[in-house]
Design an enzyme around this catalytic site. Structure first.
Site, PDB file in Angstrom:
ATOM      1  N   GLU B  46       8.450   5.582  -0.349  1.00 18.07           N
ATOM      2  CA  GLU B  46       8.189   7.018  -0.209  1.00 18.07           C
ATOM      3  C   GLU B  46       7.897   7.438   1.230  1.00 18.07           C
ATOM      4  OE1 GLU B  46       6.546   4.935  -2.152  1.00 18.07           O
ATOM      5  OE2 GLU B  46       4.403   5.425  -2.321  1.00 18.07           O
ATOM      6  N   ASN B  47       7.537   6.477   2.093  1.00 22.78           N
ATOM      7  CA  ASN B  47       7.310   6.872   3.492  1.00 22.78           C
ATOM      8  C   ASN B  47       8.632   7.061   4.243  1.00 22.78           C
ATOM      9  OD1 ASN B  47       7.458   3.997   3.227  1.00 22.78           O
ATOM     10  ND2 ASN B  47       6.733   3.779   5.313  1.00 22.78           N
TER      11      ASN B  47
END
Lengths: 238, 217
Positions: B46-47
């Site tokens: 998700e980063n």
């Protein structure tokens, strides 16, 4: 015009009580030199907007600000990696507004992009939805979140040209491109400053018009050594 | 084999070629080590990347490459990196085929609590609520019981919820349980257990089909 200044000069405009966005994700893509200067200056009661807290264990990057007790209010999605933030929050010394990560970044994008807010289904049926306005669109209900803006954004990119165009590298974009658009004064820390034209137009991640000041940070090799030590010492790299 | 590895191995059997998968920290991340040979999944972090590779050597570690847990990563050929806004469009927009997340509790309605214990543990939800709201399939990885032996598979969650009615599959050290509109269906049990053992260890009511398989890992 983007000015090229040093880190100490860059944080001089940050005063007590201001709202400051800091880019990065658990150290990666964080303006580490600018944070060091902000800690050295000691300015307090900051309202910080940062997607997550310190690198796990605390005391690294934005974790230096919490350790130095410079944060009064925090908008974030996660503080669990930073024991100091958790302690201050549980003691009631720090106000924290938790946003789901996707909502957090969209609020900043709205702040910079002239939009009135985020409509999202994330968080429905949970306590983050309590008291929040709901809007029905095409038969479906969404939660409304307002835009986020800041007085100052401290962001990090790989390279900047003398106009202020920024090129990102690897996965180290994270919150930086959105924050670059959402603050009145934007400082970008970069590994190197290059002449105009060196960064090809298609490689510009943040156009120069968003960047007020450019600060030369540690170069890539210095950061590699710093992160290797960090990862080895915390058992995340053999 | 310890319980965590057992769960991770069973979860890996859910992966299919070409699936876009986001793995939470802990047991879910460990499941990536057990993906069957020949099954290529596209791991999303998700980063900001698709195409997460294995951990780097010290020489290859890069200060601009880490996962959402802060650990150094590599990128596979064909990987893509992007900012958080793009990453969460992928997540919320239904472009992640499956997410595997840990949990404190799950319940009969497919509700999940995995982000806080009021007054005690207050880490924040991170990207978890977005994954739960947006992923096409939600697989929950957790130990069947907490430290006091109390079932984490509840009739109703007691802790603050992270999402309502989103869980599809529950994988524990004792059982694989499918969440359906009718309730929780016991699909598989651990080799050394009986169906009665699992029912006794579970707070929620379980629907028992004609055949309950044994978990093979």
């Amino acid at each position: 015009m983007t000015e090229i200044i040093d880190a100490e000069q860059a944080v001089r405009n940050i005063r007590e009580g201001m709202t400051v966005m800091i880019g990065g994700f658990l150290g990666v893509g964080e303006p580490l030199l600018l944070i060091d200067e902000l800690v050295a200056g000691g300015v307090g009661k900051l309202s910080l907007i940062a997607v997550v807290g310190s690198y796990p264990g605390g005391g690294f990057g934005v974790g230096k600000l919490s350790r130095n007790r410079q944060i009064a209010r925090l908008v974030t999605s996660h503080i669990g990696t930073d024991p100091e933030l958790v302690r201050q929050y549980l003691a009631g010394d720090l106000e924290v507004e938790f946003n789901p990560m996707g909502t957090f970044i969209e609020r900043i994008r709205c702040g910079g992009g002239g939009l009135g807010g985020v409509l999202t289904r994330t968080g429905f049926g949970t306590e983050v939805a309590a008291g929040r306005a709901r809007i029905e669109v095409e038969g479906e209900e969404f939660l409304l979140y307002t835009p986020l803006k800041a007085d100052v954004a401290l962001i990090k990119a790989h390279r900047g040209d003398r106009l202020g165009n920024l090129e990102y590298r690897g996965i180290a974009l994270n919150s930086n491109p959105a924050m670059a658009m959402a603050a009145a004064y934007v400082v970008a820390e970069v590994d190197e400053i290059v002449d105009v034209g060196v960064i090809a137009p298609r490689h510009v991640g943040t156009p120069h018009i968003f960047v007020d000041a450019l600060v030369r940070g540690r170069d890539h090799q210095e950061r590699k050594l710093e992160f290797t030590d960090l990862w080895v010492d915390s058992g995340r790299l053999q | 084999m310890d319980a965590r590895e057992f769960i991770a191995r069973r979860i890996a059997q859910e992966f299919r070629c070409g699936m876009v998968v986001n793995l939470g920290i802990g047991i879910p991340t460990a499941s990536a080590n057990h993906v069957p040979h020949g099954v290529d999944v596209i791991l999303q972090s998700e980063n900001g990347c698709l195409g997460l590779g294995p951990r780097p050597s010290r020489a290859a570690a890069d200060p601009d490459l880490a996962n959402a847990g802060g650990e150094p990563i590599t990128l596979l050929p064909g990987a893509a990196t992007f900012d958080l806004a793009t990453s969460f469009c992928i997540i919320r927009g239904g472009h992640v085929d499956a997410t595997v997340l840990g949990a404190l509790e799950v319940d009969s309605q497919g509700n999940i609590a995995n982000w806080k214990i009021p007054g005690k543990r207050v880490p924040g939800m991170g990207g978890g609520m977005d994954l739960l709201a947006g992923a096409r399939k939600v697989i929950v990885a957790l130990q069947h019981a907490d430290k006091d032996g109390d079932s984490k598979i509840r009739k109703h969650c007691r802790l603050p919820l992270s999402a309502v009615g989103v869980v599809d599959l529950i994988v524990t050290d004792k059982a694989v349980i499918e969440v359906t509109a009718e309730g929780l269906v016991l699909r598989e049990i651990a080799p050394e257990l009986t169906v009665a053992d699992v029912v006794a260890a579970t707070d929620a009511d379980l629907i028992l089909p004609a055949t309950v398989a044994t978990i093979h890992v």
